[in-house]
Enzyme design. Structure first.
Site, PDB file in Angstrom:
ATOM      1  N   SER A 172       0.812  -1.204   0.000  1.00  0.00           N
ATOM      2  CA  SER A 172       0.000   0.000   0.000  1.00  0.00           C
ATOM      3  C   SER A 172       0.853   1.265   0.000  1.00  0.00           C
ATOM      4  O   SER A 172       1.608   1.476  -0.941  1.00  0.00           O
ATOM      5  CB  SER A 172      -0.962  -0.060   1.195  1.00  0.00           C
ATOM      6  N   HIS A 380      -8.170  -5.242   1.042  1.00  0.00           N
ATOM      7  CA  HIS A 380      -6.885  -4.563   1.175  1.00  0.00           C
ATOM      8  C   HIS A 380      -5.961  -5.145   2.262  1.00  0.00           C
ATOM      9  O   HIS A 380      -4.822  -5.502   2.003  1.00  0.00           O
ATOM     10  CB  HIS A 380      -7.154  -3.090   1.454  1.00  0.00           C
TER      11      HIS A 380
END
Ligand SMILES: *[C@@H]1O[C@H](CO)[C@@H](O)[C@H](O)[C@H]1NC(C)=O
Ligand SMILES: *[C@@H]1O[C@H](CO)[C@@H](O)[C@H](O)[C@H]1NC(C)=O
Ligand SMILES: *[C@@H]1O[C@H](CO)[C@@H](O)[C@H](O)[C@H]1NC(C)=O
Ligand SMILES: *[C@@H]1O[C@H](CO)[C@@H](O)[C@H](O)[C@H]1NC(C)=O
Length: 405
Positions: A172, A380
């Site tokens: 990320s 995620h």
């Protein structure tokens, strides 16, 4: 973008829950219960390494702009690999699943010399060589992590290990800052043997976080407000919050719905058991670890501008003064010549499918590209914390890095 457990809903839930957090005596007692039953809850990175019998070292790196960034290392004579966490998180994220599932332990077992980065401003990296005011200290976004922290960190590791290249694994924000480094300081491409980008974040036009429109419609005002009230740091480490998370994210807690809701609204996680329920209190109690407000604002600007670009200064010709143009320049991702692997998922709210396609158009040296399809429902956080992380991420990452040796 991963607001790694640092979302605004978080704040809202915490606010609603202030009642339970304020009962200090009860909390204290529960804290003791918890630490007896699962002593990983309150351990930092070095303590986790020690607990599981791994050698560990702490290294301090001073950046050109004077920030002191702390690295943890699981030393071995093998090839160096640098692990880089997401926003508002820390090196803990590579350790909290314990030795059988966490990437740092598994890489060490596989013979790699493992280095764990901590971004400026997180709980492990709050130092500076000069005595700055808060306003000065927190004046950084992910750009400085990429253009300052990472180059200093990589040079440090290469010097310490007498190597010319290292491997890189980022998650990320850890991918964003890699792209920033390699585009702003392209000479660092040659120091990367291979980079594995988990849930890559650059363009953010398709960010799916449910409150993003409300936040970004008022971004200029929110930014000014934060400055006026002196709110420079966001989601700093907070023991009461850690404890709250350890409690509500315990499978046997009557308040577990608060944990479910938080993960649903923050990451789109519909089924909390996509995270390993037995480790969830440990995971949840280690985040957030803090970052600058400017970092969050910079990410949100990407949703507004639909560009992967440098920080936009509001008002007063500051962009022109800083960049020589009224719009901030874009990061030139075509400069990222280091070989990369992208691992992505169609349902990821922060590394959206369409935005990943934009990134693929510009990245010149993609060696592998993996996109988990919708049916896998791989959200995620699961790239680092998921119940399926070993089979789907960590084992393939290690196989790939071994193959490249
Ligand atoms: C969850 O709570 C139960 C009951 O308080 C406790 O026995 C258990 O150890 C906790 N689990 C974790 C992982 O903290
Ligand atoms: C750092 O600066 C602050 C004011 O900006 C001052 O109060 C403090 O004493 C200084 N600390 C040191 C160690 O110089
Ligand atoms: C923050 O940094 C920018 C650019 O690095 C600079 O132009 C600005 O004056 C700084 N602001 C403060 C308050 O230090
Ligand atoms: C971006 O980088 C590429 C590759 O080095 C170069 O050809 C191009 O001119 C650069 N674009 C800009 C706007 O600087």
């Amino acid at each position: 973008m991963d607001f790694t457990n640092c979302t605004f809903i978080h704040g809202i839930l915490i606010f609603l829950c202030v009642g339970c957090v304020q009962n200090k005596r009860k909390l204290k007692k529960n804290a003791d219960d918890i630490s007896e039953s699962n002593s990983d809850l309150h351990l930092n990175s070095l303590q986790l390494l020690k607990r599981y019998g791994y050698p560990s070292e702490r290294h301090s790196v001073v950046t050109d702009d004077g920030y002191i960034v702390n690295l943890f290392r699981i030393p071995r004579r093998g090839p160096p690999v640098l692990l880089v966490h997401g926003i508002g998180d820390s090196s803990d994220c590579w350790l909290v699943l314990g030795p059988t599932n966490s990437l740092a332990f598994l890489l060490s077992d596989a013979g790699f010399d493992v280095w764990l980065y901590n971004a400026r401003g997180n709980k492990y990296s709050k130092g500076h060589t000069r005595n700055l005011s808060s306003k000065q200290y927190w004046n950084f976004s992910y750009e400085e992590m990429g253009s300052q922290d990472l180059p200093a960190t990589i040079d440090y590791i290469l010097r310490a290990t007498s190597q010319t290249k290292l491997s890189y694994v980022g998650f990320s924000q850890g991918t964003t800052i890699f792209l920033v480094m390699c585009s702003m300081r392209p000479e660092y491409n040659d120091k990367i043997k291979h980079a594995i980008l988990l849930a890559p974040v650059a363009w953010l036009s398709h960010l799916k976080f449910p409150f993003i429109d409300i936040l970004t419609q008022n971004l200029e005002q929110l930014t000014a407000l934060a400055e006026n009230i002196g709110l420079y740091e966001l989601f700093s480490e907070n023991p009461a919050l850690n404890l709250y998370h350890a409690q509500v994210c315990n499978i046997s807690s009557p308040a577990k719905v608060l944990c479910d809701l938080e993960y649903y609204f923050s990451y789109g996680l519909k089924n909390i058991s996509n995270l390993p329920v037995d480790r969830l209190p440990v995971i949840a109690s280690h985040i957030p670890a803090g970052s600058s407000a400017k970092t969050f604002v910079h990410f949100m600007q990407g949703y507004v501008s639909k560009r992967f670009q440098r920080y936009h200064y509001y008002g007063g010709g500051k962009n022109t003064d800083t960049f020589g143009s009224p719009e901030p320049p874009e990061y030139n991702v075509s400069q990222v010549s280091a070989p990369v692997t992208l691992m992505c998922s169609e349902v990821d709210w922060f590394s959206g499918y369409e935005d990943v396609q934009t990134l693929r158009k510009f990245l010149p040296n993609i060696v592998n590209y993996v996109m988990f399809n919708k049916n896998m429902d791989f959200t995620h956080l699961e790239f680092v914390f998921g119940a399926r992380v070993k089979a789907l991420i960590n084992d393939p990452v290690i196989r790939l890095l071994r193959y490249l040796e």
